[in-house]
Design a protein around this motif. Structure first.
Motif, PDB file in Angstrom:
ATOM      1  N   LYS A   3      31.934  20.660  37.553  1.00  0.00           N
ATOM      2  CA  LYS A   3      33.063  21.275  38.256  1.00  0.00           C
ATOM      3  C   LYS A   3      34.071  20.226  38.751  1.00  0.00           C
ATOM      4  CE  LYS A   3      33.835  24.414  42.128  1.00  0.00           C
ATOM      5  NZ  LYS A   3      33.147  25.164  43.181  1.00  0.00           N
ATOM      6  N   THR A   4      33.595  19.121  39.287  1.00  0.00           N
ATOM      7  CA  THR A   4      34.478  18.056  39.771  1.00  0.00           C
ATOM      8  C   THR A   4      35.299  17.470  38.629  1.00  0.00           C
ATOM      9  OG1 THR A   4      32.880  17.536  41.517  1.00  0.00           O
ATOM     10  CG2 THR A   4      34.547  15.880  41.041  1.00  0.00           C
ATOM     11  N   GLU A  22      41.623  22.637  43.059  1.00  0.00           N
ATOM     12  CA  GLU A  22      40.257  22.961  43.486  1.00  0.00           C
ATOM     13  C   GLU A  22      40.193  24.388  44.030  1.00  0.00           C
ATOM     14  OE1 GLU A  22      36.677  21.098  46.235  1.00  0.00           O
ATOM     15  OE2 GLU A  22      38.679  20.224  46.354  1.00  0.00           O
ATOM     16  N   LYS A  23      41.197  24.773  44.806  1.00  0.00           N
ATOM     17  CA  LYS A  23      41.244  26.130  45.347  1.00  0.00           C
ATOM     18  C   LYS A  23      41.359  27.155  44.217  1.00  0.00           C
ATOM     19  CE  LYS A  23      43.618  28.875  48.832  1.00  0.00           C
ATOM     20  NZ  LYS A  23      44.681  28.910  49.853  1.00  0.00           N
ATOM     21  N   ASN A  26      37.969  27.356  42.304  1.00  0.00           N
ATOM     22  CA  ASN A  26      36.989  28.080  43.120  1.00  0.00           C
ATOM     23  C   ASN A  26      37.292  29.571  43.154  1.00  0.00           C
ATOM     24  OD1 ASN A  26      35.450  25.823  43.773  1.00  0.00           O
ATOM     25  ND2 ASN A  26      36.640  25.381  45.610  1.00  0.00           N
ATOM     26  N   THR A  27      38.568  29.927  43.206  1.00  0.00           N
ATOM     27  CA  THR A  27      38.964  31.335  43.223  1.00  0.00           C
ATOM     28  C   THR A  27      38.629  32.013  41.893  1.00  0.00           C
ATOM     29  OG1 THR A  27      40.734  30.860  44.795  1.00  0.00           O
ATOM     30  CG2 THR A  27      40.902  32.916  43.567  1.00  0.00           C
ATOM     31  N   SER A  30      34.842  32.494  41.829  1.00  0.00           N
ATOM     32  CA  SER A  30      34.499  33.531  42.796  1.00  0.00           C
ATOM     33  C   SER A  30      34.865  34.920  42.274  1.00  0.00           C
ATOM     34  CB  SER A  30      35.208  33.259  44.118  1.00  0.00           C
ATOM     35  OG  SER A  30      34.987  34.284  45.030  1.00  0.00           O
TER      36      SER A  30
END
Length: 91
Positions: A3-4, A22-23, A26-27, A30
Motif C-alpha cells: 500500500k505504501t 493516501e486519503k 484509503n477511501t 474502504s
C-alpha cells in the motif's frame, strides 16, 4: 507492491500531495470493503471485479488429532481480472 509503495507511485505519477493521495487510496479501499459487506459486486471496467463468494458449512478434520470438526459457512472476497487486464499482462 504494498500500500505504501502504491501511494508513492501515484504521488510520483500525478504530482499530487502525498496526504491527498493516501486519503484517496484509503477511501477507495474502504468503499470496496463497504460494498462487499453489503454483498454488492464492485466492477471496475478495464481492471476487474470484486465480489463475495460463500463457502458452505462442511465437515473437516483437525490435522493434529484427526478428530472430526464442523467448519461453519464463511464468506470469501474474490477478485476476477477483466479481459483487458489479462491481455495487458499476457503481452
Amino acid at each position: 507492491m504494498n500500500k505504501t509503495e502504491l501511494i508513492m507511485c501515484v504521488t510520483e505519477e500525478t504530482k499530487l500531495n502525498k496526504k491527498d493521495v493516501e486519503k484517496a487510496v484509503n477511501t477507495i479501499f474502504s468503499s470496496i470493503q463497504k460494498a462487499l459487506i453489503q454483498n454488492d459486486k464492485v466492477q471496475i471496467i478495464g481492471f476487474g471485479s470484486f465480489e463475495l463468494k460463500t463457502h458452505t458449512a462442511r465437515k473437516g478434520r483437525n490435522p493434529r488429532t484427526g478428530e472430526p470438526i464442523d467448519i461453519s459457512e464463511s464468506k470469501i472476497p474474490s477478485f476476477k481480472a477483466s479481459k483487458s487486464l489479462k491481455s495487458i499482462i499476457n503481452r
